[in-house]
Design an enzyme around this catalytic site. Structure first.
Site, mmCIF file in Angstrom:
data_model
loop_
_atom_site.group_PDB
_atom_site.id
_atom_site.type_symbol
_atom_site.label_atom_id
_atom_site.label_comp_id
_atom_site.label_asym_id
_atom_site.label_seq_id
_atom_site.Cartn_x
_atom_site.Cartn_y
_atom_site.Cartn_z
ATOM 1 N N LYS A 1 12.899 -0.862 -8.267
ATOM 2 C CA LYS A 1 12.614 -0.694 -6.830
ATOM 3 C C LYS A 1 13.965 -0.729 -6.121
ATOM 4 C CE LYS A 1 12.076 -5.578 -5.659
ATOM 5 N NZ LYS A 1 11.324 -6.566 -4.876
ATOM 6 N N LEU B 1 0.846 -1.200 0.000
ATOM 7 C CA LEU B 1 0.000 0.000 0.000
ATOM 8 C C LEU B 1 0.881 1.250 0.000
ATOM 9 C CD1 LEU B 1 -2.932 -0.838 2.488
ATOM 10 C CD2 LEU B 1 -3.066 -0.572 -0.011
ATOM 11 N N CYS C 1 8.313 -9.009 -13.658
ATOM 12 C CA CYS C 1 7.166 -9.903 -13.470
ATOM 13 C C CYS C 1 5.800 -9.243 -13.598
ATOM 14 C CB CYS C 1 7.288 -10.589 -12.105
ATOM 15 S SG CYS C 1 8.725 -11.651 -12.033
HETATM 16 C C1 UDX Z 1 6.964 -9.647 -7.694
HETATM 17 C C2 UDX Z 1 6.123 -10.406 -6.681
HETATM 18 O O1 UDX Z 1 6.074 -9.674 -5.457
HETATM 19 C C3 UDX Z 1 6.764 -11.775 -6.423
HETATM 20 O O2 UDX Z 1 5.946 -12.515 -5.527
HETATM 21 C C4 UDX Z 1 6.873 -12.516 -7.750
HETATM 22 O O3 UDX Z 1 7.432 -13.806 -7.588
HETATM 23 C C5 UDX Z 1 7.713 -11.722 -8.714
HETATM 24 O O4 UDX Z 1 7.135 -10.422 -8.910
HETATM 25 P P1 UDX Z 1 9.179 -8.233 -7.722
HETATM 26 O O5 UDX Z 1 8.949 -8.141 -9.199
HETATM 27 O O6 UDX Z 1 10.552 -8.479 -7.214
HETATM 28 O O7 UDX Z 1 8.225 -9.412 -7.111
HETATM 29 O O8 UDX Z 1 8.701 -6.839 -7.150
HETATM 30 P P2 UDX Z 1 7.746 -6.349 -5.969
HETATM 31 O O9 UDX Z 1 8.536 -6.192 -4.733
HETATM 32 O O10 UDX Z 1 6.523 -7.155 -5.934
HETATM 33 O O11 UDX Z 1 7.367 -4.886 -6.529
HETATM 34 C C6 UDX Z 1 6.783 -4.829 -7.842
HETATM 35 C C7 UDX Z 1 6.632 -3.365 -8.232
HETATM 36 O O12 UDX Z 1 5.620 -2.753 -7.414
HETATM 37 C C8 UDX Z 1 7.901 -2.541 -8.040
HETATM 38 O O13 UDX Z 1 8.026 -1.612 -9.116
HETATM 39 C C9 UDX Z 1 7.650 -1.806 -6.725
HETATM 40 O O14 UDX Z 1 8.331 -0.559 -6.638
HETATM 41 C C10 UDX Z 1 6.133 -1.587 -6.792
HETATM 42 N N1 UDX Z 1 5.516 -1.443 -5.473
HETATM 43 C C11 UDX Z 1 5.490 -2.524 -4.646
HETATM 44 C C12 UDX Z 1 4.941 -0.234 -5.115
HETATM 45 O O15 UDX Z 1 4.970 0.732 -5.880
HETATM 46 N N2 UDX Z 1 4.338 -0.124 -3.901
HETATM 47 C C13 UDX Z 1 4.288 -1.182 -3.017
HETATM 48 O O16 UDX Z 1 3.746 -1.009 -1.921
HETATM 49 C C14 UDX Z 1 4.892 -2.408 -3.398
#
Ligand code: UDX
Length: 426
Positions: A317, A246, A256
């Site tokens: 990230k 959030l 992904c």
């Molecule tokens: C994701 C899934 O979390 C994981 O379970 C799956 O196996 C692979 O894809 P990942 O791609 O490493 O993992 O990134 P994640 O940490 O999920 O963040 C995804 C994107 O959402 C990033 O760009 C991150 O900055 C963004 N994000 C995430 C937000 O903007 N706000 C949040 O609160 C969480």
């Protein structure tokens, strides 16, 4: 202890190999990249993952982990063969499972009787059934065991998962795979293969939807004078919603979420259902990139052509070096088309070749901020929160900051004299 082969030494394969060895299995990890295998056998880790170097070193030292070139050499004594292969997004939006099928063809005659082939790659729903058909061996089972590993914290996510999903047609095969994880304290969700494959897409798509929801909510907070951090505190306290994912930001990216969202929309359409909700989330995410650009224009009070803009953060990230589908690069593209002159600093990005010609790469934050008209914080690196913003102000032409990760304190920045904007905070 079981004899396990891992085919593919990427983010998922390498983490799976090191963690299975860590919990006591005898693991052979294979890749086609000879250079990568040689470096891994020397203990060199080609990706940035916390705890992975230590686990690989541990596995090499106690000889429970070794790396070989080619799948054939990994399966000679294995009871389990994990497929951890890339399934990139194809032109048509579907996941391209060519690498998975190639390996299955390569090993299907060679795997030992009673071997279980375990697919960890993200694949279209129904792929397990297709692999079973391709194998044509009654004495070999195929099981789906999707991964939920976040980059940067993949080892923790593997060893302390919320659940372990196992999709098997035969209970015996499912139970054998579940036994591999006996020393991991997490519930097993035992389902059929198609449901396991669907759980993977559903999880990523729901998480992306949750992020886009909070990004939209931040825009509402700005419009009504509410504070997104107060709102998400109240929202996340509801057990049905939960407080994770959030955090507003410049949009979601990575290797992904974008791929899996497009794949699920495509899979649904081919199955006869138009998943318009997900289409709207994909569109909302694209609009979030534009929103950050618009905030930049508003803060500078004029058009961006010829302006020196600083991008703080380029990876998709924090705590990863991965630039794939990075929101920061999406925002940069849009700024460049408006004529802005871009300089960037990211603690994990040091090769200009990775980021294209539109962005000049600075060696440190001070260099990136010198002569800048405005700084955009696009990745939540702790270095940016810890920076001396009073000193940095002296380097800038105009003290403007768009904090697209809400990592700085609004009140302190305004008191320092910055023109400051963020996402949904009062
Ligand atoms: C994701 C899934 O979390 C994981 O379970 C799956 O196996 C692979 O894809 P990942 O791609 O490493 O993992 O990134 P994640 O940490 O999920 O963040 C995804 C994107 O959402 C990033 O760009 C991150 O900055 C963004 N994000 C995430 C937000 O903007 N706000 C949040 O609160 C969480």
């Amino acid at each position: 202890m079981s004899n396990v082969a891992i085919i593919g030494a990427g983010y998922v394969g390498l983490t799976t190999a090191a963690c299975l060895a860590h919990i006591g299995h005898n693991v052979t990890c294979a890749d086609i990249d000879e250079n990568k295998i040689s470096r891994l056998n020397d203990g060199e880790i080609p990706i940035h993952e916390a705890r992975l170097p230590e686990l690989v070193q541990e596995g090499l030292s106690n000889q429970l982990l070794k790396f070989v070139v080619g799948a054939k050499r990994a399966i000679t004594a294995s009871e389990f063969v994990f497929l951890c292969l890339p399934t990139p997004q194809g032109e048509d939006g579907r996941a391209d499972i060519g690498a998975v099928i190639d390996v299955v063809e390569e090993i299907r005659q060679l795997v030992l009787p009673q071997t279980i082939i375990i697919n960890k790659s993200t694949v279209p729903i129904g792929t397990i059934a297709a692999i079973e058909t391709a194998i044509q061996r009654e004495d070999v089972s195929v099981v789906s065991n999707p991964e939920f590993l976040r980059e940067g914290v993949a080892v923790t996510d593997f060893l302390q998962p919320d659940r372990i999903v196992i999709g098997a047609t035969s209970n015996e095969a499912g139970e054998r795979v579940a036994a591999l994880y006996d020393s991991i304290d997490a519930p097993i969700v035992a389902v059929d293969p198609a449901s396991a494959e669907t759980i993977k897409y559903a999880t990523n798509s729901f998480l992306a939807t949750k992020v886009s929801f909070v990004n939209g909510l931040a825009a509402v907070c700005e419009a009504v004078g509410a504070d997104i951090e107060a709102v998400t505190r109240g929202l996340g306290s509801d057990q049905r919603i939960g407080s994770r994912f959030l955090q507003p930001g410049p949009g979601w990216g990575g290797s992904c979420f974008p791929k899996d969202m497009q794949a699920l929309v495509r899979i649904a359409t081919e199955a006869g259902y138009e998943f318009d909700l997900l289409r709207a989330v994909i569109e909302a995410n694209d609009q979030q990139f534009d929103r950050i650009v618009h905030k930049t224009e508003l803060l500078l009070g004029e058009n961006l052509s010829g302006k020196n803009l600083t991008l703080l953060g380029l990876t998709f990230k924090a705590h990863t070096d991965d630039l794939r589908n990075s929101p920061a690069l999406e925002v940069a593209k849009r700024l460049a088309t408006k004529g802005a002159k871009l300089i960037a600093y990211d603690p994990m990005v040091n090769s200009p070749a990775e980021i294209g010609d539109d962005i000049r790469l600075a060696a440190n934050i001070e260099e990136a901020m010198t002569g800048s008209e405005i700084a955009l914080i696009l990745t939540e690196w702790p270095e940016f929160t810890r920076a001396n913003w009073s000193k940095l102000m002296g380097l800038m032409n105009t003290p403007c900051v768009v904090d697209a990760r809400n990592v700085l304190d609004r009140k302190s920045m305004v008191e320092l004299g910055y023109r400051y904007d963020d996402l949904g905070r009062v």
